[in-house]
Design a protein around this motif. Structure first.
Motif, PDB file in Angstrom:
ATOM      1  N   ALA A  46       2.057  -5.317   8.805  1.00  0.00           N
ATOM      2  CA  ALA A  46       0.965  -6.164   8.316  1.00  0.00           C
ATOM      3  C   ALA A  46      -0.224  -5.309   7.911  1.00  0.00           C
ATOM      4  N   THR A  47      -0.524  -4.314   8.755  1.00  0.00           N
ATOM      5  CA  THR A  47      -1.635  -3.409   8.443  1.00  0.00           C
ATOM      6  C   THR A  47      -1.387  -2.699   7.113  1.00  0.00           C
ATOM      7  N   LEU A  48      -0.155  -2.239   6.927  1.00  0.00           N
ATOM      8  CA  LEU A  48       0.153  -1.509   5.702  1.00  0.00           C
ATOM      9  C   LEU A  48       0.065  -2.411   4.482  1.00  0.00           C
ATOM     10  N   ASP A  49       0.536  -3.660   4.621  1.00  0.00           N
ATOM     11  CA  ASP A  49       0.453  -4.577   3.482  1.00  0.00           C
ATOM     12  C   ASP A  49      -0.994  -4.766   3.041  1.00  0.00           C
ATOM     13  N   VAL A  50      -1.902  -4.861   4.006  1.00  0.00           N
ATOM     14  CA  VAL A  50      -3.318  -5.014   3.659  1.00  0.00           C
ATOM     15  C   VAL A  50      -3.863  -3.715   3.089  1.00  0.00           C
ATOM     16  N   ALA A  51      -3.539  -2.609   3.728  1.00  0.00           N
ATOM     17  CA  ALA A  51      -4.076  -1.322   3.269  1.00  0.00           C
ATOM     18  C   ALA A  51      -3.559  -0.957   1.894  1.00  0.00           C
ATOM     19  N   ASP A  52      -2.288  -1.318   1.645  1.00  0.00           N
ATOM     20  CA  ASP A  52      -1.691  -0.938   0.368  1.00  0.00           C
ATOM     21  C   ASP A  52      -2.384  -1.597  -0.806  1.00  0.00           C
ATOM     22  N   ARG A  53      -3.044  -2.735  -0.541  1.00  0.00           N
ATOM     23  CA  ARG A  53      -3.784  -3.368  -1.643  1.00  0.00           C
ATOM     24  C   ARG A  53      -4.918  -2.460  -2.098  1.00  0.00           C
ATOM     25  N   TRP A  54      -5.398  -1.606  -1.180  1.00  0.00           N
ATOM     26  CA  TRP A  54      -6.469  -0.675  -1.531  1.00  0.00           C
ATOM     27  C   TRP A  54      -5.909   0.648  -2.029  1.00  0.00           C
ATOM     28  N   LEU A  81      -8.658  11.970  22.821  1.00  0.00           N
ATOM     29  CA  LEU A  81      -7.631  12.043  21.778  1.00  0.00           C
ATOM     30  C   LEU A  81      -7.744  10.937  20.739  1.00  0.00           C
ATOM     31  N   GLN A  82      -8.927  10.326  20.611  1.00  0.00           N
ATOM     32  CA  GLN A  82      -9.073   9.298  19.578  1.00  0.00           C
ATOM     33  C   GLN A  82      -8.875   9.913  18.199  1.00  0.00           C
ATOM     34  N   VAL A  83      -9.303  11.150  18.045  1.00  0.00           N
ATOM     35  CA  VAL A  83      -9.148  11.808  16.745  1.00  0.00           C
ATOM     36  C   VAL A  83      -7.677  11.865  16.363  1.00  0.00           C
ATOM     37  N   ALA A  84      -6.821  12.118  17.360  1.00  0.00           N
ATOM     38  CA  ALA A  84      -5.385  12.191  17.075  1.00  0.00           C
ATOM     39  C   ALA A  84      -4.871  10.843  16.593  1.00  0.00           C
ATOM     40  N   SER A  85      -5.250   9.764  17.301  1.00  0.00           N
ATOM     41  CA  SER A  85      -4.795   8.436  16.901  1.00  0.00           C
ATOM     42  C   SER A  85      -5.304   8.093  15.512  1.00  0.00           C
ATOM     43  N   LEU A  86      -6.554   8.441  15.261  1.00  0.00           N
ATOM     44  CA  LEU A  86      -7.141   8.137  13.958  1.00  0.00           C
ATOM     45  C   LEU A  86      -6.419   8.914  12.858  1.00  0.00           C
ATOM     46  N   THR A  87      -6.155  10.186  13.120  1.00  0.00           N
ATOM     47  CA  THR A  87      -5.498  11.026  12.107  1.00  0.00           C
ATOM     48  C   THR A  87      -4.104  10.505  11.786  1.00  0.00           C
ATOM     49  N   ILE A  88      -3.356  10.191  12.839  1.00  0.00           N
ATOM     50  CA  ILE A  88      -1.998   9.692  12.615  1.00  0.00           C
ATOM     51  C   ILE A  88      -2.040   8.434  11.751  1.00  0.00           C
ATOM     52  N   ALA A 145      -4.446   7.405   9.816  1.00  0.00           N
ATOM     53  CA  ALA A 145      -4.980   7.705   8.485  1.00  0.00           C
ATOM     54  C   ALA A 145      -3.883   8.275   7.592  1.00  0.00           C
ATOM     55  N   LEU A 146      -3.064   9.165   8.163  1.00  0.00           N
ATOM     56  CA  LEU A 146      -1.970   9.737   7.374  1.00  0.00           C
ATOM     57  C   LEU A 146      -0.980   8.659   6.947  1.00  0.00           C
ATOM     58  N   ILE A 147      -0.656   7.773   7.877  1.00  0.00           N
ATOM     59  CA  ILE A 147       0.295   6.707   7.554  1.00  0.00           C
ATOM     60  C   ILE A 147      -0.269   5.818   6.453  1.00  0.00           C
ATOM     61  N   LEU A 148      -1.550   5.492   6.563  1.00  0.00           N
ATOM     62  CA  LEU A 148      -2.157   4.647   5.541  1.00  0.00           C
ATOM     63  C   LEU A 148      -2.282   5.398   4.215  1.00  0.00           C
ATOM     64  N   LEU A 152       1.491   7.295  -2.077  1.00  0.00           N
ATOM     65  CA  LEU A 152       2.762   7.734  -2.654  1.00  0.00           C
ATOM     66  C   LEU A 152       3.599   6.533  -3.053  1.00  0.00           C
ATOM     67  N   ALA A 153       3.674   5.571  -2.146  1.00  0.00           N
ATOM     68  CA  ALA A 153       4.404   4.338  -2.454  1.00  0.00           C
ATOM     69  C   ALA A 153       3.959   3.310  -1.420  1.00  0.00           C
ATOM     70  N   PRO A 154       3.958   2.017  -1.790  1.00  0.00           N
ATOM     71  CA  PRO A 154       3.610   1.005  -0.791  1.00  0.00           C
ATOM     72  C   PRO A 154       4.597   1.049   0.363  1.00  0.00           C
ATOM     73  N   ARG A 155       4.063   0.795   1.581  1.00  0.00           N
ATOM     74  CA  ARG A 155       4.923   0.806   2.768  1.00  0.00           C
ATOM     75  C   ARG A 155       5.755   2.078   2.859  1.00  0.00           C
ATOM     76  N   PHE A 156       5.122   3.186   2.564  1.00  0.00           N
ATOM     77  CA  PHE A 156       5.836   4.466   2.626  1.00  0.00           C
ATOM     78  C   PHE A 156       6.399   4.697   4.023  1.00  0.00           C
ATOM     79  N   TRP A 157       5.603   4.359   5.033  1.00  0.00           N
ATOM     80  CA  TRP A 157       6.039   4.502   6.423  1.00  0.00           C
ATOM     81  C   TRP A 157       7.325   3.718   6.651  1.00  0.00           C
TER      82      TRP A 157
END
Lengths: 537, 317
Positions: free
Chosen positions: A83-91, A184-191, A193-196, A201-206
């Motif tokens: 769901a998060t990716l579907d919303v993010a992919d619009r951006w 380790l919030q930076v780690a969670s944020l980075t992970i 952020a990378l997924i989003l 590259l492509a919608p729902r790449f993850w």
């Protein structure tokens, strides 16, 4: 809104509500870890590495079974990360970047990740915390987003407080939002952020190329009962191909890669001639399109990578070995939540979801970071200086989906000794500086600290009775010596039982872990004992 | 106009100043009220006392003790803001006597309301989880105002205050509600304390500041308690001696002795001294001067520990 979108929204709201309710005091019998139980990748890793059946993951098997019939509906209708990716992919997503052929070579990577995960688990190491979609979602929303919202609310309240005071609006004057802090919030944020960002590259790449749960579902959904069908009304306009978020529709729009199709039914809605349907059908249909397959060399590479990572985890000094791993030991080097199973099993079962940290009312549970080795980066440890373990709470044990922290009723949790407090006499205000202090005694709920007079000192000094100390950390937390306390809790003497009663074990070992101990007898004023503590002649 | 609990910097008035003031006002009130037959007969005979000791149920004892000092009107005027400071720093359990009896607090709230107080708050900075600790008192006071009782454990609620007469501690952070209040009423429970001997009204003022640890760590604890008492001066002290924790205080568990009594005084040092003399701490009879912070408070002129020279009135409620 299409049914799929409706379901996805409802599912995300349910996820958010359950996550919100994962807090002390817990709503009785509400399974706040429900979504985690549905994750087949987490189920695979935890059960394989732990060599055990975990009943909570029965739901994950059911979902996989349902996927064989209904297609990869979990990804499209249930998964909060989806769901998060579907919303993010619009951006982030760009039109036309989602087709079937796009980045085809990346599709098999999710199988490689799955394979690496399985290989590591086979060797007894679980690294699923890196790749489980639900664990990622819970760490992101439960620890990062939640803390950010609380911090914002706190700033707002602080800003409005003077106004509330002058208006005498009490609820706001005394409002006191808890702001949790996590390392380790930076780690969670980075992970995240990378997924989003991968959405560029492509919608729902993850979901297409990385998610191991998605990989399992794709395998199960190769030819589901409920699948995409295209009638003769198709005019080959290609709209469905462009619109499909998973790029599951082949060059020939009548052919679908069912293992990639998340049943969102976008294609149904965009089709100008209503040629696309999702009937329940046993009948034959065009051969499903096959995305890029996993080559043998790639498979071997993936398995080796998994084995290599597992090995890296096991050669870390933090991995229980030698004496630490001996039967009857299992304490490990860190303060673990009360009810945690012995350390090796703990590291295998823990999926690093962070739900216990979210639920903990005192914010003492923190990610272990590197202290527990590679497989334990997001496993929980106590940090007494941040918070003590509240004696009246057993939330962490109730929310853990894998039983890494055994679910314990309160009277068991009280006896699940976390460790023991040790006084650093060379730093203690009373012992070292002969000045009055008894904060540790004052806050101890187990009455494990006694003040006694000793020769050469005029003030009473504290002694810890290790048979009464549960390691809750209240003394460690409140000790006024700064920055590091003069009384510290260490894992020495921790009780880590794979099964059985903590209460009985504690009694057998001669421990007396009681929250309301009977009053000790008044010491008679013997010669030299004389005055009560604090009084002068 | 009663002085605000936060004294401006300047010479410390000796105890006799406030005694004269209360005698003058008290005689007028007692005379008026006794004519109306409101006060118990014992108090009406001869002016208000310096220290009142009342025996009875918590509510009756509090009313009688405050009455023997001249009634709540001597301390609280119409429309004034009042802060009541009980002990509620531990998990509530009346028989453990580590918190003030909720009935005592509730009666004080009722009295302030009867005097026409504008706003009453019951505050403490608890050691343990706030919601749990204040539960007993909060329930008792909820009929009056659900928003009255708070355990404040966040730095934002405290504001910096300088302690001009501090010998050791020269600054601290005090609850903003206390700084804004017109009247401060201390209502501790009588309990022993392993570092300071006893924890009563003087020691209880530590519950109104943010950083207590520094009083242990950086300063001499007993001197710092007296430094704090130069800026946090309750106008009325009501000590809950219904149950006294005589050993292993301040948290217990220890030997609880039931005296079913309440001590009230305008002078916190005198009230504390009376409690020290009255309660069998660790089974012994001890003198106020044996408690270092009480002795220092007396020596620095903040109050009187020589209770043998003060007017002590005992009433049975």
């Amino acid at each position: 809104m299409s049914p799929a979108r409706l379901a996805q929204t409802a599912s995300f709201l349910l996820f958010a509500v359950l996550l919100y309710l994962a807090a002390f005091p817990l709503v009785p019998r509400l399974p706040v870890d429900a979504f985690l139980r549905l994750d087949p990748a987490a189920a695979l890793a935890a059960m394989l590495a732990g060599r055990t059946w975990i009943p909570a993951f029965g739901s994950a098997l059911l979902i996989v079974g349902a996927t064989a019939l209904l297609g990869r509906f979990f990804c499209g209708w249930v998964c909060p990360l989806g769901a998060t990716l579907d919303v993010a992919d619009r951006w982030t997503g760009r039109r036309g970047k989602g087709r079937f052929q796009r980045l085809a070579a990346w599709r098999p990577v999710k199988y490689q990740i799955l394979l690496a995960l399985a290989m590591g688990a086979l060797l007894g190491v679980s690294l699923v915390f890196l790749v489980s979609p639900l664990a990622l979602a819970i760490r992101f929303y439960g620890l990062l987003v939640n803390a950010a919202i609380d911090a914002a609310a706190d700033a707002l309240v602080e800003g409005i407080r003077p106004l509330a005071r002058s208006l005498q609006w009490s609820p706001l004057v005394y409002a006191d939002p808890e702001v949790p802090r996590f390392s380790l919030q930076v780690a969670s944020l980075t992970i995240m952020a990378l997924i989003l960002a991968a959405g560029r590259l492509a919608p729902r790449f993850w979901c297409r190329c990385l998610c191991p749960a998605g990989a399992l579902f794709a395998l199960a959904a190769a030819r589901p009962l409920w699948r995409r069908a295209v009638s003769a009304a198709c005019i080959d306009c290609g709209r469905c191909q462009r619109a499909c978020p998973m790029g599951a529709i082949a060059e020939d729009p009548r052919r679908t890669a069912h293992g990639e199709c998340i049943v969102c039914q976008t294609c149904v809605h965009v089709c100008p001639t209503a040629a696309v349907t999702f009937p329940l059908s046993w009948s034959s249909s065009p051969l499903p399109a096959q995305p890029e397959r996993l080559g043998r060399r790639q498979a071997i590479g993936a398995a080796s990578a998994g084995a290599g990572l597992a090995l890296l985890a096991m050669i870390d000094p933090a991995w229980p070995a030698g004496h630490d791993a001996a039967a009857g030991e299992g304490t490990g080097r860190l303060l673990r939540p009360p009810g945690a199973v012995p350390e090796t099993d703990f590291l295998r079962r823990c999926i690093g979801c962070g739900l216990c940290m979210k639920a903990c009312p005192t914010n003492t549970l923190q990610p272990a970071g590197t202290a527990a080795g590679l497989s334990g980066i997001f496993s929980p440890r106590l940090a007494p200086r941040i918070g003590a373990c509240e004696p009246a709470c057993n939330a962490c044990s109730q929310v853990c989906p894998t039983g890494a922290i055994r679910p314990l009723p309160l009277e068991e949790k009280t006896r699940a000794k976390i460790g023991t407090a040790f006084i650093l006499r060379h730093k203690c205000i009373a012992w070292e500086m002969n000045r009055p202090c008894l904060v540790c005694d004052e806050v101890c709920p187990y009455d494990a600290i006694a003040l006694r007079r000793v020769p050469d000192l005029t003030v009473a000094v504290p002694f810890v009775d290790e048979t009464r100390c549960s390691g809750c950390g209240l003394c460690h937390h409140h000790c006024p010596v700064r920055p590091d306390a003069a009384i510290v809790v260490e894992p020495v003497g921790a009780l880590r039982l794979a099964e059985g009663s903590y209460r009985d074990t504690a009694r057998r070992l001669g421990l007396s872990l009681e929250l309301k101990p009977p009053a000790p007898p008044v010491p008679p004023p013997a010669a030299g004992q004389g005055l009560p503590p604090g009084f002068t002649p | 106009m009663s002085p605000s609990p936060i004294s401006p910097p300047g010479p410390v008035w000796p105890g006799s100043w406030s005694r004269r003031r209360f005698l003058a006002r008290g005689i007028a009130w007692v005379g008026a009220l006794s004519l109306g037959g409101v006060l118990p007969r014992q108090a009406a005979a001869g002016g208000p006392a310096d220290i009142a000791i009342a025996e009875g149920t918590p509510e009756a004892a509090v009313r009688a003790a405050v009455g023997a000092l001249g009634g709540i009107q001597a301390f609280v005027r119409r429309g004034q803001k009042v802060v009541i400071k009980p002990n509620m720093s531990f998990a509530p359990d009346v028989e453990r006597a580590s918190n003030t009896h909720p009935e005592v607090v509730r009666t004080l709230v009722a009295l302030c309301r009867e005097a026409g107080a504008g706003r009453v708050r019951v505050l403490d900075h608890p050691l343990r989880q706030a919601e749990l600790c204040i539960e007993g008192v909060k329930q008792a006071c909820s009929p009056f105002d659900k928003d009255m009782v708070h355990g404040l454990d966040k730095p934002g609620f405290f504001k910096p205050v300088s302690i001009a007469q501090g010998l050791q501690m020269r600054e601290t952070d005090v609850m903003q509600d206390v700084l804004e209040a017109d009247v401060l009423i201390a209502t501790p429970v009588a309990k022993s304390h392993g570092s300071t001997g006893v924890s009563l009204s003087l020691k209880g003022m530590m519950g109104l500041i943010w950083d207590r640890g520094i009083m242990h760590y950086k300063y001499d604890l007993n001197e710092a308690i007296v430094d704090l008492a130069t800026v946090l001066k309750p106008q009325l002290t009501v000590i809950d001696v219904t149950r006294a924790l005589t050993t292993n205080g301040p948290g217990g568990p220890g030997k609880v002795v039931r005296l079913d009594a309440v001590i009230a005084a305008a002078d916190p040092v005198a009230a504390d001294a009376q409690a020290v003399a009255m309660v069998p701490w660790y089974g012994q009879r001890l003198a106020p001067r044996q408690v270092p912070h009480i002795r220092r408070a007396h020596e620095r002129g903040l109050g009187r520990m020589d209770i043998e020279n003060l007017r002590v009135r005992r009433v049975t409620a």
